[in-house]
Design an enzyme around this catalytic site. Structure first.
Site, mmCIF file in Angstrom:
data_model
loop_
_atom_site.group_PDB
_atom_site.id
_atom_site.type_symbol
_atom_site.label_atom_id
_atom_site.label_comp_id
_atom_site.label_asym_id
_atom_site.label_seq_id
_atom_site.Cartn_x
_atom_site.Cartn_y
_atom_site.Cartn_z
ATOM 1 N N GLY A 1 31.345 53.961 76.343
ATOM 2 C CA GLY A 1 30.550 53.734 76.563
ATOM 3 C C GLY A 1 30.056 55.775 75.775
ATOM 4 O O GLY A 1 30.729 56.285 75.250
ATOM 5 N N GLY B 1 27.781 62.977 78.558
ATOM 6 C CA GLY B 1 26.378 64.402 77.807
ATOM 7 C C GLY B 1 27.674 65.185 76.865
ATOM 8 O O GLY B 1 26.970 65.675 75.875
ATOM 9 N N PHE B 2 28.699 64.993 76.914
ATOM 10 C CA PHE B 2 30.000 65.494 76.376
ATOM 11 C C PHE B 2 30.618 64.741 75.840
ATOM 12 O O PHE B 2 31.949 65.300 74.905
ATOM 13 C CB PHE B 2 30.710 66.581 76.632
ATOM 14 C CG PHE B 2 29.828 67.244 77.990
ATOM 15 C CD1 PHE B 2 29.578 68.779 77.096
ATOM 16 C CD2 PHE B 2 29.679 66.829 79.001
ATOM 17 C CE1 PHE B 2 28.642 69.301 78.707
ATOM 18 C CE2 PHE B 2 29.002 67.630 80.393
ATOM 19 C CZ PHE B 2 28.623 68.648 79.818
ATOM 20 N N GLY B 3 30.562 63.816 74.704
ATOM 21 C CA GLY B 3 31.154 63.430 73.782
ATOM 22 C C GLY B 3 30.881 61.670 73.769
ATOM 23 O O GLY B 3 30.884 60.915 74.981
ATOM 24 N N VAL C 1 33.786 57.781 74.914
ATOM 25 C CA VAL C 1 34.761 56.880 74.835
ATOM 26 C C VAL C 1 34.655 55.813 74.666
ATOM 27 O O VAL C 1 34.506 54.796 74.348
ATOM 28 C CB VAL C 1 34.506 56.959 76.522
ATOM 29 C CG1 VAL C 1 35.642 56.859 77.368
ATOM 30 C CG2 VAL C 1 33.982 58.714 76.948
ATOM 31 N N ASP D 1 32.700 68.165 91.433
ATOM 32 C CA ASP D 1 32.118 66.949 91.439
ATOM 33 C C ASP D 1 32.591 65.479 91.935
ATOM 34 O O ASP D 1 32.671 64.390 91.309
ATOM 35 C CB ASP D 1 31.765 66.779 89.719
ATOM 36 C CG ASP D 1 30.614 66.447 89.459
ATOM 37 O OD1 ASP D 1 29.383 66.506 90.286
ATOM 38 O OD2 ASP D 1 30.155 65.950 88.222
#
Length: 644
Positions: free
Chosen positions: A324, A327-329, A331, A442
């Site tokens: 998937g 927001g930051f890269g 996987v 979080d």
């Protein structure tokens, strides 16, 4: 009591009962020891405690009890033992859990678990040390592995080198002193012990005990051997006949090519021509797999992966392996080529507001967290403009897809309640059980990952903050996900254990109700905490349960989770329970809480701090996520990708 010879960390200690004796094993014979788990005696006399199986344990005990004192209140006799061991790591950059010499009340350590309960200690000094545990998870005394040569010079030893080493453990019953000595097999016993603490074992050791060895595996594998063992009470253990000890298995097999003996000149010419013709190809390949490696990073060597290994593991980061995009890269799923360990690799931006040296140090600090309810970070790799983080692979993805995104596949109440208790256990470890306080920052369903057995593991440490026990957390900036943010976090920008408890309370309601914390801000009554509170206020709290569960749930447990969710998400931090109290409630150690003290303020105070942040759902997510890619590099590898 354990005497630990460790590749990584040590074990939980126990107390005991037994029968006095002395014995010596110059190599082992099947049937002479009491074995269980993975432990086995090979045909040539090696005691093998572990093999290539994951999440297993192995025990080997002398079959007879050993008498350590004359009466329950008497003094412990002097005793002595020596053994030769070897640890072979299957993946050179990662170490397993080591070997433990055990004095225990019964053989097999019933009730023990593999992985962290049979090879891990808290607050270990490094991944290559020797420790003594006395009825606890923290070593009473420990030292880096090595020995004092003649003249007093200290020489380091690498426990996972695969080479045979000898250990001597001597307890002086008169002076109440434990001496632990380590040396290579070809070195005589050093005069100066590695460890020599003073400790009266009378309160720990009973009259009769069992002695033996224990080891275990988790997702990181190694093979642990014992070649010989000698033990004696009230005397010095008989020296082992080193020349008679069995040989360790050969690493790899050598094969002789007949081609070299037939046409050596032609082979040489062929090799030379191939080297010349492939020079350009090799240079291009080097550029393709080039990494960023600075001098200071050599200190983090064991945690750094080769880019080439990760490239092969993910089949060139091809789209078919993509789990998937967050927001930051991206996987990717992968399998390491040598160890065959299944991993998840997250590719993120290389840029950071803090220095890269400090940032990598923080990565590796959080990477040392070890708990069965926390996703393990194995290490990292830097290449050109990106950073790659390597995690343990979680085959069942994130919890939120079972609550919202797969209506035909849901978790039953038993599975949900187990996930809730597992996450609570992991959170208690972060808050109280590690060498520093870790504020997750979080906690939500999309950041809870499920392993093969649907056990919940807390992931996504992109917002995590670390500080020392006994100190106050520093003010940073409000970061998190709307709906889970405690009101005081929005006001003060301080992430604390109490703000984690608030988010955990919202998470409890999320799992029990099958609803998101904020489903639509334009419709009245869609804030989950307020809605559950209104159900409780009119005496019908069970109406808030997830309708997908039907009647298949335990009313007492459901009511407990819903009430505990309201307690944890109370707007006043001092009214919330601690993480330890939360776990006591869930385990049934204390009665179900009463909510009369919460009062009607909850309905209104839960909105405090949110009015200033009103915006569209998409912009809200961005506003409460980290404001830089650097702060998110530790984010859980599937928290975004598998929630899509």
């Amino acid at each position: 009591m354990f005497f630990n010879i460790l590749a990584l960390v040590s074990l939980l200690a126990v107390s005991a009962y037994g029968q006095g004796t002395s014995f010596v094993y110059n190599g082992f014979t099947l049937g002479k020891l009491s074995l269980d788990g993975m432990a086995w005696v090979t045909h040539d006399g090696l005691l093998r405690l572990t093999n290539d199986s994951r999440m297993e344990k192995g025990h080997a005990f002398h079959p007879d009890q050993v008498q350590f004192k004359n009466s329950p209140n008497g003094s412990v006799f002097s005793f002595s033992t020596t053994f030769v061991f070897a640890i072979r790591a299957q993946y050179p950059t990662l170490s397993g859990h080591g070997i433990v010499f055990v004095v225990a009340p019964r053989r097999g350590l019933p009730g023990s678990l593999p992985g962290q309960y049979l090879g891990i200690e808290f607050r270990d000094i490094n991944d290559n040390h020797v420790g003594i545990d006395l009825n606890g998870l923290t070593s009473a005394n420990s030292s880096p592995a090595g020995y004092y040569a003649d003249g007093g010079e200290f020489k380091n030893l690498t426990l996972t080198s695969g080479k045979a080493m000898q250990v001597w453990v001597d307890y002086n019953g008169t002076e109440k002193r434990i001496d632990v000595t380590l040396a290579p097999i070809n070195v005589q016993k050093p005069q100066t012990p590695l460890l020599s603490p003073t400790c009266d074992l009378a309160s720990i050791i009973n009259e009769n005990m069992y002695v033996g060895f224990s080891s275990s595996t988790s997702s990181i594998l190694d093979t642990d051997y014992v070649l010989g063992w000698s033990f004696m009470v009230n005397g010095t253990a008989q020296a082992l006949a080193l020349s008679r000890l069995p040989k360790l298995p050969q690493i790899g097999k050598k094969e002789t090519s007949k081609v070299l003996t037939i046409g050596l000149p032609w082979v040489v010419l062929f090799i030379i021509s191939m080297l010349i013709s492939s020079a350009v190809y090799v240079m291009r390949r080097k550029r393709k797999f080039a990494e960023v490696l600075e001098d200071w990073e050599r200190d983090y060597g064991p945690h750094r992966f080769n880019y080439k290994d990760l490239y092969i593991a993910t089949k060139g980061f091809r789209n078919q392996e993509l789990l998937g995009t967050g927001g930051f890269g991206q996987v990717y799923r992968g399998i390491l080529p040598t160890s065959k360990i299944e991993i998840a690799v997250k590719r993120v931006s290389h840029e950071s507001r803090q220095g890269m040296r400090e940032f990598v140090a923080e990565i590796l600090s959080i990477g040392r967290l070890r708990h069965r309810n926390i996703v393990s970070l194995f290490g990292y790799c830097r290449r050109k403009g990106e950073l790659l983080l390597v995690y343990d692979y979680m085959p069942n993805g994130s919890l939120d897809k079972y609550l919202y995104k797969q209506p035909t596949v849901t978790l039953n109440w038993r599975q949900r309640f187990r996930v809730i208790k597992g996450v609570a256990s992991g959170l208690l470890y972060l808050h109280e059980g590690w060498e520093q306080v870790v504020i997750h920052g979080d906690i939500k369903a999309s950041n809870i990952l499920l392993d093969a057995d649907l056990n919940g593991r807390l992931g996504d440490f992109g917002l995590a903050r670390l500080y020392d026990h006994g100190t106050d957390p520093q003010r940073t900036h409000a970061a998190g996900t709307l709906g889970y943010l405690a009101p005081e976090h929005v006001r003060t920008s301080k992430a604390t254990r109490s703000t984690d408890v608030f988010a955990f309370g919202v998470f409890l309601l999320e799992v029990a109700c099958g609803r998101r914390p904020i489903e639509n801000r334009d419709v009245e009554g869609t804030i989950l905490v307020d809605w559950v509170f209104s159900c409780w206020e009119r005496g019908a709290i069970l109406e808030a349960r997830d309708p997908k569960l039907g009647a298949e749930f335990v009313e007492e447990e459901m009511e407990l989770v819903l009430k505990l969710g309201l307690m944890c998400s109370h707007p006043e931090p001092l009214m919330r329970p601690t993480t330890r109290q939360v776990l006591h409630y869930l385990e049934g150690d204390i009665p179900t809480p009463e909510l009369s003290s919460i009062g009607s303020r909850l309905t209104f105070d839960h909105h405090e701090g949110f009015d200033d942040l009103a915006m569209s759902p998409s912009s809200m997510d961005k506003a409460f996520q980290l404001s830089s890619v650097a702060d998110s590099l530790l984010s859980g590898y599937m928290s975004h990708s598998l929630s899509c």
